[in-house]
Design a protein around this motif. Structure first.
Motif, short mmCIF file in Angstrom:
data_model
loop_
_atom_site.label_atom_id
_atom_site.label_comp_id
_atom_site.label_asym_id
_atom_site.label_seq_id
_atom_site.Cartn_x
_atom_site.Cartn_y
_atom_site.Cartn_z
N THR C 46 44.27 41.12 42.26
CA THR C 46 45.62 40.57 41.47
C THR C 46 45.01 39.54 40.39
N LEU C 47 43.99 38.72 40.78
CA LEU C 47 43.23 38.00 39.52
C LEU C 47 42.80 38.87 38.49
N ALA C 48 42.30 39.91 38.88
CA ALA C 48 41.75 40.95 38.06
C ALA C 48 42.94 41.38 37.09
N ILE C 49 43.86 41.74 37.57
CA ILE C 49 45.06 42.25 36.84
C ILE C 49 45.29 41.20 35.86
N ALA C 50 45.66 39.89 36.29
CA ALA C 50 45.94 38.83 35.62
C ALA C 50 45.18 38.51 34.53
N GLY C 51 43.75 38.89 34.49
CA GLY C 51 42.94 38.52 33.53
C GLY C 51 42.14 37.39 33.80
N ILE C 52 41.98 36.60 35.27
CA ILE C 52 41.50 35.49 35.43
C ILE C 52 39.97 35.92 35.92
N VAL C 53 39.88 37.08 36.73
CA VAL C 53 38.64 37.61 37.32
C VAL C 53 38.20 38.78 36.27
N ARG C 54 37.09 38.64 35.69
CA ARG C 54 36.53 39.71 34.70
C ARG C 54 36.08 40.95 35.77
N PRO C 55 36.34 42.13 35.60
CA PRO C 55 35.78 43.01 36.34
C PRO C 55 34.27 43.65 35.63
N SER C 56 33.34 43.83 36.70
CA SER C 56 32.17 44.33 36.15
C SER C 56 31.92 45.76 35.57
#
Lengths: 391, 294, 243
Positions: C46-56
Motif C-alpha cells: 500500500t505504501l509503495a502505491i501511495a509513493g511512500i516506499v520507493r520500489p527497487s
C-alpha cells in the motif's frame, strides 16, 4: 601593462626579500587571531606593533638589523595557536606576540617557551600569563586585572568621594570577575562591607536581557552612589538596558569597555567612567600617546578602536630596548634585561618586570569620563595598595 | 512589592521573546523533525539589517529586516535543508549546525566580530510610571508585539487551510502528504513563518540591546529548543508555554537566588529541563488523553 | 478499463526484501482484497502505491500513468487515497479539521461546505463530534473518520490497510457496511486484511501475499475456500491461480 609588470616585479622582490635579507634582518612573529571571533581584540595591538617596527626600522633597525614581521592566523582557535606559533618560529622569529587573552594566547606562548623564545601577550590581564602559568619567557604588556579593580575602587573612594556602591559583574570571562573581585576587596578595605549596598551577576552572552538585574538595582533605597560595572563583550547592550531603565547613576568600568564602537547604542551617554591604557581619541594627557594615535591613523587610515593598541606597540618597544641593552638577540640575555625593567617609560606607561612577575601591577591607568557620548580624560591613577598577586 | 511586580513584568517580557523563538523552532521541528539552530542567525541577520538601516525611517528598516530574514529563511530551506529533507534527524541537526556556522562566520567576515552599537527605536527607552512601578515602554511593546504575533500565528494555524495543513503536517507529516498536503509548500511556509518570527524577535532584541554581534542569536535559539523540549516536541502551544516558562524561570531565579548561587542560574534552569525530560519525556504541556494515542 | 496495474514490483527495507516481483491489477469500480500473514508485505504494497516506499524495481500504473518517482501528495491528488494501518488521526486537530485536510480538490467555500455536509450525512457520528479532537473518538469512530476524510479527497481508488484491526465486532460490521456502500457507489477499493474472514463480503477478487510475493490470486470465493490459503499463510512456495 607597465604598471602590472612593476607590481609583479615588486611582488617577486618582496617575496624573495626575507630570504636574501636573512643575514641583516631579525624576525618578530605574530601568531594571532587574524580572523574569527577574537580577531578584533588582536587587530589594534598587531597594527600598533607593526607601527613600532616601522619606527625602529626608520631609526636604523635593531642592533643594525632590520626587523621584519611574520604573521600566522590562529583563526581564533586556541588549538590553532600552537600551530601558528610553530609556523612563525619555523621562520626564525626571535620574539612572538600572542593573543590578548590567557586562554587564546597561552598555547602559542607554550610553544615559544619550549623553544626558549620570548612570547609577549599584548594585553592578557591574567597574572597567570607569565612565569607561573606558562614559563620564564612569557610576558604580558597588560596591567593586571586585579590592579585595575583595586585602582577603580580607590579612585572612586578617594577621588570621587563615593560612599556606596552596587557591583554588577559579568561572569562570562575570568577578566571581569577578577576586576570586580579585586574592586570589592579594595573597596571593603577603604570603606566597609556595608557600603556595598548590593551585588549581582549577569552573563554577557547568555543573558538575552538583564531586566531582572536592573529591577534589583532599582529596588535599592536609597540608591547607591555609583555602580561598579564589570562588563566586557556586549557591555554596550547592558549599559543601554541600564540607562533605558532610567538608572542614571555613575557607572565605573575597566578597559574592557574602552572604545567608542558600542556608544551608538546609548546616544549621549554620560556619567560613565572607564580606566584605559591610554586615550584612543587623541586627547590623552600624555602627548606621546596622541602622537601614536596620529601616526596610527596616518598608517591605517583610522584611529585605533581602543587603547589596547598601546600594549602592542610597547611589546615591540620593550623587547627592542632589552635587545639593545643586552647587545644580542639571545633569549636568555634579553630576558635578563626585561626582568630589570623598573618603571620603564614605554608608550603604554611605566612598566616593571621582575624575574618572578611578568605582568604589571603598579602601572597607572588613564581614567576617562564619557560625557554626552565623548571621552574626556581625567587623570592617570593607580591604587596605592598593590593587590596580592595569586596565580 | 514593587520589586515583585517589576520582576513579574520582566519575567513576562523575557519569556515572551523566548516564546516566539520556541514557536519558530517548534514549528519546523514538528513539520520536518529539524532542530533549526540556524534560527539564531535568522535573528542575528535581522539585527544586522536593522543596524545598517539604523538611520533610516524605522518602519522601512523593520520591513527590510522582515524581508531580508524571510528571504534568508526561504533560501536556507531551498539550498541547505531541501536536499537532506528525508535524512534522519541527526543529519538534519548537523546540517542546521553547518548553516548556522556558515552564516555566523559570514557575518564575522562582513562586519568583524566586534559588537557594533546602534540606536533603534530610542523612544522605547521611555517608561510609564504606574504607582511605584516603572514599566519601560519596550517591555510593553515586547509583550504586545509577541502577543499579537502569537495570536496572529495562532489564528493562522487554526483558521486558514494552510494553517490547518501545517498543524496536521507537524503531528504526522507522512499522513498529511498521503492526504495531498504538499510538502514543499508546507515547509516553505514553515520557514517563512520562522523567518517572520525571527525578524520580530530581531527588532525587539535590537531595540533592547542596541548591539549587533555575530553570535547574539545563539542563546535565543538554544532556549527556543529547550522550550520545545519542555513543551513537548511537535506541540506548538506547548512550545510557546515552554518558552514563557524558561524565560520566567530564568528571571525569577535571578531575582530570588542569593548572590552566590545566581552564577549557577543556568544550571538550575537546565536541571529543571533534565527533570522534565526524565519525569515527563513527552513534555510538560501534553495532556494524558492526547498522549495515549502517540 | 484497468485503473491500477502493478508490474514486477520489488521493494526492500535495506537488505531485507519486502516485496518480490508483485504483479496485480484492479479495474475501475472493482474491489480487490489483499490478504496474507503478518509481515507478508501487505502494508509495504500500500505504501509503495501511495509513493511512500520507493520500489527497487517494477512499476505502478494508475489510470495508465506511471507513478514512478511521483511525490505522495501528487499521487494523492491524482485520486489515490490511502487509509493506513493505525488510522493516523491528526493529534490536536478537531474532527472537522481532520476532514478538511482531505478537501484538497474542492474549490470554493460553498463546494467545500457541501462536500463536508455530504460526509456528515453519511457519518452522523462525525457531525456530532465535529468540534472535538479526532484522537478523542473511539477506535471505530476514528476508523470512520479516517475513511471519511479519505473520501473527501474524492478518490478513484481507495486503499484501506487493516480497517477492522482492533475494532469490536459491532464496529467491524459498521465499517464493512460502509465499504459495501462505497462499492455500490463505484469507488475502486483495495482492501488489505490480515484476517481474511470477511473479505469476500466486499472483494470481487482476492490476492494472497506471502513473504512479499503473490502466492494465490483469483475470485475471492475461490481463493478463500482454497485449501492452499492456509499453506500460503504458512509460507508455501509455489504460486497458484484459482481458476
Amino acid at each position: 601593462m607597465k604598471i602590472l609588470m612593476l607590481t609583479a616585479l615588486a611582488a617577486v622582490a618582496v617575496s624573495v626579500l626575507p630570504a636574501s635579507a636573512q643575514d641583516d634582518a631579525v624576525t618578530v612573529g605574530f601568531p594571532l587571531a587574524l580572523s574569527g571571533f577574537v580577531a578584533p581584540y588582536d587587530d589594534g595591538p598587531l597594527k600598533a606593533a607593526l607601527l613600532a617596527i616601522d619606527d625602529i626600522n626608520s631609526r636604523g633597525g635593531l642592533l643594525g638589523e632590520k626587523i621584519i614581521s611574520v604573521e600566522s592566523d590562529t583563526k581564533s582557535d586556541p588549538a590553532q595557536g600552537a600551530t601558528a606559533a610553530t609556523d612563525v618560529l619555523g621562520k626564525a622569529a626571535k620574539m612572538i606576540m600572542v593573543t590578548c587573552d590567557f586562554d587564546f594566547g597561552a598555547p602559542a606562548a607554550l610553544v615559544a617557551e619550549s623553544q626558549n623564545v620570548i612570547a609577549f601577550s599584548s594585553c592578557a590581564a591574567d597574572p597567570k600569563f607569565g612565569v607561573q602559568g606558562i614559563g620564564k619567557n612569557a610576558y604580558t604588556m597588560s596591567t593586571a586585572s586585579i590592579s585595575q579593580g583595586a585602582t577603580l575602587a580607590e579612585w572612586a573612594h578617594n577621588e570621587k568621594g563615593f560612599k556606596t556602591v552596587y557591583i554588577l559583574k559579568d561572569t562570562m570571562v575570568e577578566y571581569t570577575k577578577s576586576v570586580c573581585d579585586s574592586f570589592e576587596a579594595r573597596w571593603t578595605e577603604l570603606s566597609s562591607a556595608e557600603s556595598i549596598v548590593g551585588r549581582d551577576t549577569f552573563h554577557g552572552v547568555n543573558d538575552t536581557s538583564i531586566a531582572s538585574q536592573i529591577s534589583r538595582i532599582k529596588a535599592n533605597s536609597p540608591q547607591p552612589d555609583f555602580v561598579m560595572f564589570c562588563g566586557a563583550v556586549n557591555g554596550g547592550s547592558a549599559v543601554r538596558q541600564i540607562r533605558a531603565a532610567g538608572i542614571d547613576l555613575p557607572l565605573l568600568s575597566s578597559e574592557s569597555m574602552d572604545g567608542a564602537y558600542w556608544l551608538a547604542a546609548i546616544p549621549n551617554l554620560s556619567d560613565f567612567y572607564v580606566a584605559v591604557y591610554g586615550s584612543a581619541f587623541g586627547n590623552d594627557p600624555d602627548p606621546k600617546v596622541n602622537d601614536f594615535v596620529k601616526s596610527f591613523s596616518a598608517k591605517y587610515g583610522v584611529a585605533p578602536v581602543t587603547g589596547h593598541a598601546l600594549t602592542g606597540y610597547s611589546v615591540v618597544e620593550a623587547w627592542a630596548k632589552a635587545v639593545e641593552r643586552a647587545g644580542t638577540f639571545d633569549t636568555d640575555a634579553v630576558r635578563a634585561e626585561l626582568d630589570k625593567f623598573t618603571a620603564e617609560p614605554l608608550m603604554v606607561g611605566k612598566t616593571t618586570f621582575t624575574p618572578e612577575l611578568h605582568i604589571n601591577v603598579d602601572r597607572p591607568m588613564l581614567i576617562m569620563k564619557i560625557v554626552n557620548g565623548k571621552h574626556e580624560p581625567i587623570e592617570r591613577f593607580i591604587t596605592t595598595k598593590l593587590p596580592k598577586v595569586s596565580f | 512589592m514593587t520589586f515583585a511586580i517589576q520582576t513579574l513584568i520582566d519575567a513576562i517580557s523575557v519569556g515572551a521573546l523566548y516564546a516566539i523563538s520556541a514557536l519558530g523552532i517548534g514549528l519546523l521541528f514538528g513539520i520536518m523533525r529539524l532542530v533549526n539552530f540556524a534560527q539564531s542567525e535568522f535573528v542575528t541577520v535581522g539585527v544586522y539589517t536593522l543596524m545598517m538601516l539604523a538611520n533610516a525611517w524605522f518602519p522601512l528598516a523593520a520591513l527590510a529586516a522582515v524581508v531580508v530574514v524571510v528571504l534568508l529563511a526561504l533560501t536556507v530551506e531551498r539550498l541547505a535543508f531541501r536536499p537532506v529533507r528525508n535524512a534522519d534527524p541527526a543529519t538534519l541537526l548537523i546540517a542546521s549546525f553547518a548553516v548556522s556556522y556558515f552564516l555566523q562566520n559570514g557575518l564575522v567576515l562582513l562586519f568583524g566580530a566586534r559588537p557594533i552599537g546602534f540606536d533603534v527605536l530610542p523612544g522605547l527607552g521611555q517608561a510609564i510610571q504606574v504607582e511605584t512601578v516603572r514599566i519601560p515602554l519596550l517591555n510593553i511593546v515586547t509583550i504586545a508585539a509577541t502577543s499579537t504575533l502569537l495570536l496572529g500565528v495562532g489564528l493562522f494555524l487554526r483558521l486558514t487551510r494552510t494553517g490547518i495543513e501545517m498543524r496536521a503536517a507537524a503531528v504526522d507529516f507522512r499522513m498529511a502528504r498521503l492526504m495531498g498536503v504538499k510538502a514543499d509548500r508546507v515547509i516553505a511556509v514553515g520557514f517563512g513563518l520562522a523567518g517572520i518570527m525571527s525578524a520580530v524577535v530581531s527588532i525587539l532584541y535590537a531595540a533592547q540591546t542596541g548591539t549587533a554581534s555575530p553570535a547574539m542569536g545563539l542563546q535565543l535559539a538554544l532556549v527556543g529548543f529547550v522550550a520545545t523540549v519542555i513543551g513537548g516536541m511537535g506541540n506548538l502551544p506547548g512550545a510557546v508555554l515552554g518558552g514563557l516558562a524558561v524565560g520566567a524561570i530564568s528571571v525569577l531565579l535571578q531575582a530570588v537566588l542569593p548572590p552566590d548561587l545566581r552564577v549557577f542560574r543556568e544550571a538550575f534552569v537546565y536541571a529543571a529541563v533534565i527533570a522534565v525530560l526524565l519525569l515527563r519525556p513527552q513534555g510538560l504541556f501534553r495532556s494524558a488523553a492526547e498522549r495515549e494515542r502517540v | 478499463m484497468t485503473l491500477l496495474r502493478i508490474d514486477g514490483l520489488s521493494a526492500a527495507y535495506g537488505p531485507v526484501p519486502a516485496l518480490r516481483n508483485v504483479g496485480l491489477s484492479l479495474g475501475e469500480g472493482e474491489t480487490l482484497g489483499v490478504v496474507g500473514a503478518n509481515g507478508a508485505g501487505k502494508s509495504t504494497l500500500t505504501l509503495a502505491i501511495a509513493g511512500i516506499v520507493r520500489p527497487s524495481s517494477g512499476d505502478i500504473f494508475f489510470d495508465g500513468m506511471s507513478l514512478a518517482g511521483l511525490l505522495p501528495e501528487t499521487i494523492a491528488r491524482l485520486g489515490v487515497a490511502l487509509v493506513p494501518e493505525g488510522r493516523h488521526i491528526f493529534e490536536g486537530l478537531t474532527v472537522e479539521e481532520n476532514l478538511l485536510i482531505g478537501l484538497n480538490g474542492a474549490v470554493g467555500r460553498q463546494a467545500r461546505r457541501d462536500a463536508l455536509e455530504r460526509i456528515y450525512d453519511a457519518f452522523p457520528i462525525l457531525r456530532q463530534r465535529r468540534t472535538g479532537f479526532g484522537t478523542r473518538l473511539s477506535g471505530g469512530e476514528q476508523q470512520q473518520l479516517a475513511i471519511a476524510r479519505a473520501l473527501l479527497m474524492n478518490p478513484r481508488l481507495l486503499i484501506l490497510d487493516e480497517p477492522s484491526l482492533g475494532l469490536a465486532p459491532i464496529m467491524v460490521d459498521k465499517v464493512y457496511k460502509i465499504l459495501r456502500d462505497l462499492r455500490q457507489q463505484g469507488v475502486a477499493l483495495l482492501l488489505v486484511e490480515q484476517n481474511p474472514a470477511r473479505i469476500a463480503e466486499v472483494a470481487d477478487r482476492t490476492v494472497v501475499l506471502a513473504n512479499g510475493a503473490v502466492r494465490l490470486s483469483g475470485a475471492s470465493a475461490d481463493v478463500l475456500s482454497s485449501d492452499l490459503l492456509s499453506r500460503a499463510y504458512l509460507g508455501a512456495e509455489e504460486h497458484e491461480v484459482c481458476a
